[in-house]
Write an enzyme that holds these catalytic residues in place. Sequence first.
Site, short mmCIF file in Angstrom:
data_model
loop_
_atom_site.label_atom_id
_atom_site.label_comp_id
_atom_site.label_asym_id
_atom_site.label_seq_id
_atom_site.Cartn_x
_atom_site.Cartn_y
_atom_site.Cartn_z
N ARG A 85 -5.69 29.00 -1.56
CA ARG A 85 -5.77 27.54 -1.58
C ARG A 85 -4.39 26.93 -1.77
O ARG A 85 -3.45 27.58 -2.23
CB ARG A 85 -6.67 27.07 -2.74
CG ARG A 85 -6.13 27.47 -4.09
CD ARG A 85 -6.75 26.74 -5.25
NE ARG A 85 -6.29 27.29 -6.52
CZ ARG A 85 -5.11 27.04 -7.07
NH1 ARG A 85 -4.27 26.21 -6.49
NH2 ARG A 85 -4.77 27.59 -8.23
N THR A 90 -3.84 27.24 -11.92
CA THR A 90 -4.90 26.56 -12.65
C THR A 90 -5.73 27.60 -13.38
O THR A 90 -5.61 28.80 -13.15
CB THR A 90 -5.78 25.68 -11.75
OG1 THR A 90 -6.57 24.80 -12.55
CG2 THR A 90 -6.70 26.53 -10.88
N TYR A 91 -6.55 27.10 -14.28
CA TYR A 91 -7.45 27.95 -15.07
C TYR A 91 -8.88 27.69 -14.63
O TYR A 91 -9.25 26.55 -14.33
CB TYR A 91 -7.31 27.63 -16.56
CG TYR A 91 -8.43 28.20 -17.41
CD1 TYR A 91 -8.49 29.57 -17.70
CD2 TYR A 91 -9.46 27.38 -17.90
CE1 TYR A 91 -9.52 30.10 -18.45
CE2 TYR A 91 -10.49 27.91 -18.66
CZ TYR A 91 -10.52 29.27 -18.93
OH TYR A 91 -11.55 29.80 -19.67
N HIS A 92 -9.68 28.74 -14.57
CA HIS A 92 -11.13 28.61 -14.38
C HIS A 92 -11.83 29.40 -15.47
O HIS A 92 -11.34 30.47 -15.89
CB HIS A 92 -11.56 29.17 -13.02
CG HIS A 92 -11.05 28.39 -11.85
ND1 HIS A 92 -11.18 27.03 -11.74
CD2 HIS A 92 -10.40 28.80 -10.72
CE1 HIS A 92 -10.65 26.62 -10.61
NE2 HIS A 92 -10.16 27.68 -9.97
N GLY A 170 -11.93 23.96 -3.18
CA GLY A 170 -12.50 22.66 -3.49
C GLY A 170 -11.98 22.03 -4.76
O GLY A 170 -10.77 21.81 -4.90
N CYS A 188 -1.04 23.19 -12.73
CA CYS A 188 -0.66 22.44 -11.52
C CYS A 188 0.82 22.08 -11.51
O CYS A 188 1.23 21.13 -10.82
CB CYS A 188 -1.52 21.19 -11.37
SG CYS A 188 -3.29 21.58 -11.26
#
Length: 224
Positions: A85, A90-92, A170, A188
């Site tokens: 992407r 970023t963190y998930h 997304g 980010c």
Amino acid sequence: MTAVRVEHGAIAGAERTVEWSVAPEPVPYPDAVTAMEERVAAILAHHAPEQVWLLEHPPLYTAGTSARADDLLDPQGLPVHRSGRGGQYTYHGPGQRVAYVMLDLAARRRMDLRCFVRDLEQWLIDTLAAFGVAGQRREGRVGIWVETGGGEAKIAAIGVRVRRWVTFHGVSLNVDPDLAHYRGIVACGIREHGVTSLAALGVDTTMDEVDRALRRSFEAVFDV
């Protein structure tokens, strides 16, 4: 800074309805990427409808195509995945609603990536408004921001990829994740602002309620 990665080419196709799917358990990131790749191929071949896939991931970091090595501060033992992407680190993790959006922009929507990202932003803003939270855009910063007592903080991230005008990857919305995990990265690529969640803002809600709000807002913004 961009949150979009584009693979060029165009297709034509008939209108399709958008299928909504919710994963009942956290989905490992590599499995999710494989599933998205397969779905995009099926959409391109006109073998499957467009899809919005709602899920959570186990705790992990992802690095987008613009990620800088020095923005990975301390992975805290969590896995780090390179991602196709757009965007940076970023963190998930659990408590964060990830929505993977696989839409055919050539078949029934404008082939305009700026418009698509703006629609994703509006989708998140409208969803947050359902919980009394004023989400805002910021010039030069991808994602959705809110004012807090200590300044402004990011509550939702956007990072997408486009293949022959079919979108994937997304958005992610922080409902009640472990915000301490964000200390492992410069989220980010933005050092001067923090990260927050609905729970940190005092919003008491459930993932099911968030999902319902996401669907209502999506159908209004994307006219489906």
